[in-house]
Scaffold this motif. Structure first.
Motif, PDB file in Angstrom:
ATOM      1  N   GLY A 166      -3.080 -18.383   4.478  1.00  0.00           N
ATOM      2  CA  GLY A 166      -3.260 -17.211   3.643  1.00  0.00           C
ATOM      3  C   GLY A 166      -3.586 -17.555   2.200  1.00  0.00           C
ATOM      4  N   LYS A 167      -3.699 -16.519   1.401  1.00  0.00           N
ATOM      5  CA  LYS A 167      -4.051 -16.694  -0.007  1.00  0.00           C
ATOM      6  C   LYS A 167      -2.939 -17.382  -0.782  1.00  0.00           C
ATOM      7  CE  LYS A 167      -5.623 -14.065  -4.047  1.00  0.00           C
ATOM      8  NZ  LYS A 167      -5.965 -12.713  -4.562  1.00  0.00           N
ATOM      9  N   TYR A 168      -1.682 -17.022  -0.464  1.00  0.00           N
ATOM     10  CA  TYR A 168      -0.545 -17.580  -1.182  1.00  0.00           C
ATOM     11  C   TYR A 168       0.338 -18.467  -0.298  1.00  0.00           C
ATOM     12  CZ  TYR A 168      -1.864 -13.772  -4.318  1.00  0.00           C
ATOM     13  OH  TYR A 168      -2.567 -12.921  -5.135  1.00  0.00           O
ATOM     14  N   ASN A 169      -0.088 -18.682   0.926  1.00  0.00           N
ATOM     15  CA  ASN A 169       0.690 -19.477   1.870  1.00  0.00           C
ATOM     16  C   ASN A 169      -0.228 -20.524   2.485  1.00  0.00           C
ATOM     17  OD1 ASN A 169       1.992 -20.358   4.385  1.00  0.00           O
ATOM     18  ND2 ASN A 169       3.413 -18.667   4.074  1.00  0.00           N
ATOM     19  N   SER A 170       0.090 -21.781   2.323  1.00  0.00           N
ATOM     20  CA  SER A 170      -0.784 -22.853   2.802  1.00  0.00           C
ATOM     21  C   SER A 170      -0.568 -23.189   4.274  1.00  0.00           C
ATOM     22  CB  SER A 170      -0.564 -24.122   1.959  1.00  0.00           C
ATOM     23  OG  SER A 170       0.772 -24.579   2.094  1.00  0.00           O
ATOM     24  N   THR A 171       0.366 -22.489   4.931  1.00  0.00           N
ATOM     25  CA  THR A 171       0.692 -22.787   6.320  1.00  0.00           C
ATOM     26  C   THR A 171       0.324 -21.657   7.275  1.00  0.00           C
ATOM     27  OG1 THR A 171       2.529 -24.195   5.611  1.00  0.00           O
ATOM     28  CG2 THR A 171       2.554 -23.444   7.903  1.00  0.00           C
ATOM     29  N   LEU A 172       0.673 -20.431   6.922  1.00  0.00           N
ATOM     30  CA  LEU A 172       0.444 -19.292   7.801  1.00  0.00           C
ATOM     31  C   LEU A 172      -0.554 -18.311   7.199  1.00  0.00           C
ATOM     32  CD1 LEU A 172       4.044 -18.319   9.020  1.00  0.00           C
ATOM     33  CD2 LEU A 172       2.297 -19.619  10.260  1.00  0.00           C
ATOM     34  N   ASP A 173      -1.177 -17.552   8.096  1.00  0.00           N
ATOM     35  CA  ASP A 173      -2.053 -16.458   7.684  1.00  0.00           C
ATOM     36  C   ASP A 173      -1.598 -15.202   8.404  1.00  0.00           C
ATOM     37  OD1 ASP A 173      -4.029 -15.050   6.440  1.00  0.00           O
ATOM     38  OD2 ASP A 173      -5.710 -16.098   7.379  1.00  0.00           O
ATOM     39  N   ILE A 174      -2.013 -14.061   7.913  1.00  0.00           N
ATOM     40  CA  ILE A 174      -1.694 -12.800   8.561  1.00  0.00           C
ATOM     41  C   ILE A 174      -2.316 -12.790   9.963  1.00  0.00           C
ATOM     42  CG2 ILE A 174      -1.928 -10.302   8.442  1.00  0.00           C
ATOM     43  CD1 ILE A 174      -0.084 -11.577   6.298  1.00  0.00           C
ATOM     44  N   GLY A 175      -1.520 -12.389  10.938  1.00  0.00           N
ATOM     45  CA  GLY A 175      -1.983 -12.371  12.328  1.00  0.00           C
ATOM     46  C   GLY A 175      -1.600 -13.612  13.102  1.00  0.00           C
ATOM     47  N   ASP A 176      -1.106 -14.634  12.416  1.00  0.00           N
ATOM     48  CA  ASP A 176      -0.649 -15.843  13.111  1.00  0.00           C
ATOM     49  C   ASP A 176       0.631 -15.559  13.885  1.00  0.00           C
ATOM     50  OD1 ASP A 176      -2.725 -17.295  12.101  1.00  0.00           O
ATOM     51  OD2 ASP A 176      -1.530 -18.423  10.638  1.00  0.00           O
TER      52      ASP A 176
ATOM     53  N   ARG B 182       9.564 -24.968   6.447  1.00  0.00           N
ATOM     54  CA  ARG B 182       8.262 -25.647   6.429  1.00  0.00           C
ATOM     55  C   ARG B 182       7.305 -24.968   7.401  1.00  0.00           C
ATOM     56  NH1 ARG B 182       8.762 -30.529   3.701  1.00  0.00           N
ATOM     57  NH2 ARG B 182      10.891 -31.352   3.526  1.00  0.00           N
ATOM     58  N   ASP B 183       7.803 -24.579   8.569  1.00  0.00           N
ATOM     59  CA  ASP B 183       6.953 -23.931   9.573  1.00  0.00           C
ATOM     60  C   ASP B 183       6.398 -22.603   9.070  1.00  0.00           C
ATOM     61  OD1 ASP B 183       7.478 -26.032  11.276  1.00  0.00           O
ATOM     62  OD2 ASP B 183       8.962 -24.949  12.481  1.00  0.00           O
ATOM     63  N   PHE B 184       7.192 -21.897   8.272  1.00  0.00           N
ATOM     64  CA  PHE B 184       6.756 -20.621   7.704  1.00  0.00           C
ATOM     65  C   PHE B 184       5.944 -20.813   6.422  1.00  0.00           C
ATOM     66  CE2 PHE B 184       9.662 -18.434  10.544  1.00  0.00           C
ATOM     67  CZ  PHE B 184       9.145 -17.146  10.628  1.00  0.00           C
ATOM     68  N   GLY B 185       5.965 -22.019   5.877  1.00  0.00           N
ATOM     69  CA  GLY B 185       5.258 -22.239   4.617  1.00  0.00           C
ATOM     70  C   GLY B 185       5.958 -21.624   3.428  1.00  0.00           C
ATOM     71  N   ALA B 186       7.280 -21.467   3.522  1.00  0.00           N
ATOM     72  CA  ALA B 186       8.044 -20.870   2.425  1.00  0.00           C
ATOM     73  C   ALA B 186       8.188 -21.866   1.282  1.00  0.00           C
ATOM     74  CB  ALA B 186       9.415 -20.433   2.920  1.00  0.00           C
ATOM     75  N   ILE B 187       7.822 -21.462   0.088  1.00  0.00           N
ATOM     76  CA  ILE B 187       7.888 -22.330  -1.089  1.00  0.00           C
ATOM     77  C   ILE B 187       8.925 -21.825  -2.085  1.00  0.00           C
ATOM     78  CG2 ILE B 187       6.585 -23.297  -3.019  1.00  0.00           C
ATOM     79  CD1 ILE B 187       5.763 -24.395  -0.332  1.00  0.00           C
ATOM     80  N   TYR B 188       9.121 -20.508  -2.121  1.00  0.00           N
ATOM     81  CA  TYR B 188      10.037 -19.914  -3.087  1.00  0.00           C
ATOM     82  C   TYR B 188      11.130 -19.111  -2.399  1.00  0.00           C
ATOM     83  CZ  TYR B 188       6.304 -21.028  -6.387  1.00  0.00           C
ATOM     84  OH  TYR B 188       5.359 -21.693  -7.129  1.00  0.00           O
ATOM     85  N   THR B 189      12.244 -18.933  -3.109  1.00  0.00           N
ATOM     86  CA  THR B 189      13.274 -18.004  -2.678  1.00  0.00           C
ATOM     87  C   THR B 189      13.406 -16.923  -3.742  1.00  0.00           C
ATOM     88  OG1 THR B 189      15.007 -19.373  -3.739  1.00  0.00           O
ATOM     89  CG2 THR B 189      14.582 -19.731  -1.378  1.00  0.00           C
ATOM     90  N   PRO B 190      13.372 -15.650  -3.307  1.00  0.00           N
ATOM     91  CA  PRO B 190      13.194 -15.217  -1.926  1.00  0.00           C
ATOM     92  C   PRO B 190      11.717 -15.115  -1.545  1.00  0.00           C
ATOM     93  CG  PRO B 190      13.580 -13.303  -3.320  1.00  0.00           C
ATOM     94  CD  PRO B 190      13.653 -14.510  -4.225  1.00  0.00           C
ATOM     95  N   CYS B 191      11.455 -15.288  -0.260  1.00  0.00           N
ATOM     96  CA  CYS B 191      10.119 -15.091   0.288  1.00  0.00           C
ATOM     97  C   CYS B 191      10.268 -14.325   1.594  1.00  0.00           C
ATOM     98  CB  CYS B 191       9.434 -16.431   0.526  1.00  0.00           C
ATOM     99  SG  CYS B 191       7.724 -16.283   1.125  1.00  0.00           S
ATOM    100  N   PHE B 192       9.533 -13.239   1.720  1.00  0.00           N
ATOM    101  CA  PHE B 192       9.719 -12.310   2.836  1.00  0.00           C
ATOM    102  C   PHE B 192       8.545 -12.341   3.819  1.00  0.00           C
ATOM    103  CE2 PHE B 192      12.130 -10.804  -0.747  1.00  0.00           C
ATOM    104  CZ  PHE B 192      13.322 -10.345  -0.199  1.00  0.00           C
ATOM    105  N   PHE B 193       8.880 -12.177   5.082  1.00  0.00           N
ATOM    106  CA  PHE B 193       7.883 -12.089   6.143  1.00  0.00           C
ATOM    107  C   PHE B 193       8.234 -10.900   7.036  1.00  0.00           C
ATOM    108  CE2 PHE B 193       8.012 -16.432   4.782  1.00  0.00           C
ATOM    109  CZ  PHE B 193       6.718 -16.909   4.880  1.00  0.00           C
ATOM    110  N   VAL B 194       7.213 -10.146   7.422  1.00  0.00           N
ATOM    111  CA  VAL B 194       7.385  -9.095   8.429  1.00  0.00           C
ATOM    112  C   VAL B 194       6.680  -9.547   9.690  1.00  0.00           C
ATOM    113  CG1 VAL B 194       6.857  -6.716   9.110  1.00  0.00           C
ATOM    114  CG2 VAL B 194       7.605  -7.215   6.766  1.00  0.00           C
ATOM    115  N   ILE B 195       7.401  -9.535  10.791  1.00  0.00           N
ATOM    116  CA  ILE B 195       6.868  -9.923  12.093  1.00  0.00           C
ATOM    117  C   ILE B 195       6.830  -8.689  12.975  1.00  0.00           C
ATOM    118  CG2 ILE B 195       7.211 -11.420  14.092  1.00  0.00           C
ATOM    119  CD1 ILE B 195       8.877 -13.238  12.202  1.00  0.00           C
ATOM    120  N   ASP B 196       5.686  -8.419  13.589  1.00  0.00           N
ATOM    121  CA  ASP B 196       5.569  -7.208  14.406  1.00  0.00           C
ATOM    122  C   ASP B 196       6.123  -7.430  15.813  1.00  0.00           C
ATOM    123  OD1 ASP B 196       3.608  -8.533  15.917  1.00  0.00           O
ATOM    124  OD2 ASP B 196       1.940  -7.571  14.876  1.00  0.00           O
TER     125      ASP B 196
END
Length: 206
Positions: free
Chosen positions: A21-31, A130-144
């Motif tokens: 993604g734009k701000y995540n070097s590991t995951l993109d939307i839809g992954d 690392r798998d989520f590509g989280a760099i900062y706390t807090p960092c949020f993800f929504v999973i459908d």
């Protein structure tokens, strides 16, 4: 031959630049969302992502005790959890920092003090962050419900929660629950850097 090789290299380089993604070097939307297994929680039990298979949506937040930005988000996360709990939304907080104030015992004290209504898990290996590509706390993800990443980034547009105008996380949840596209699917997380341990490279056998 040379022209074909150059074209192949160009395609490969383009593919590499579009994998995240734009701000995540590991995951993109839809992954597909990464999975975790047997992470200890403040409730004394071990938890896996398989427990969330029936959720209509899941919020995963990488957080900790020691970051002031994470502390500022606690009450808002508690309120969000209570608001969406009867709509089939699961909330999971994960800490991977390995400093005394972020230890599992300290997490248990924090959870008891704040009466967290969500799972608060610890990953000593730091791998899930690392798998989520989280760099900062807090960092949020929504999973459908199909276990795809639908949103990642900040909770809202106010790091300290004083003047919130746009509720990115809640808006993403509303869209996912309604079966609609998330209008703002990625934002830049604001907070403290995750305290990753440096990974040593192993020498190849001669």
């Amino acid at each position: 031959m040379t022209q074909r090789l150059l074209i192949g290299i160009s395609i490969a380089l383009f593919a590499c630049t579009t994998l995240a993604g734009k701000y995540n070097s590991t995951l993109d939307i839809g992954d597909a969302a990464p999975h975790w297994t047997d992470l200890p929680g403040v409730d004394g039990q071990s938890h896996s992502s398989s427990e969330l298979e029936d959720a209509k949506a899941t919020v995963v937040v990488f957080t900790c005790n020691s970051c002031p930005y994470a502390v500022d988000a606690e009450d808002r996360l508690i309120a969000l959890t209570k608001k969406y709990s009867d709509q089939g939304v699961a909330v999971v907080a994960i800490n991977v920092n390995k400093v005394p104030e972020d230890s599992l015992d300290a997490m248990k004290e924090k959870a008891a003090e704040k009466k967290f209504p969500f799972q608060y898990l610890y990953d000593e290996s730091q791998q899930i962050a690392r798998d989520f590509g989280a760099i900062y706390t807090p960092c949020f993800f929504v999973i459908d419900s199909k276990h795809k990443v639908a949103y990642m980034g900040a909770m809202d547009d106010s790091p300290d929660g004083v003047k919130v105008e746009t509720t990115y996380l809640a808006d993403a949840l509303d869209a996912v629950l309604a079966g609609k596209p998330v209008r703002v699917a990625e934002t830049a997380p604001v907070g403290c850097r995750v305290r990753y341990e440096r990974q040593r490279r192993s020498r190849r056998a001669e």
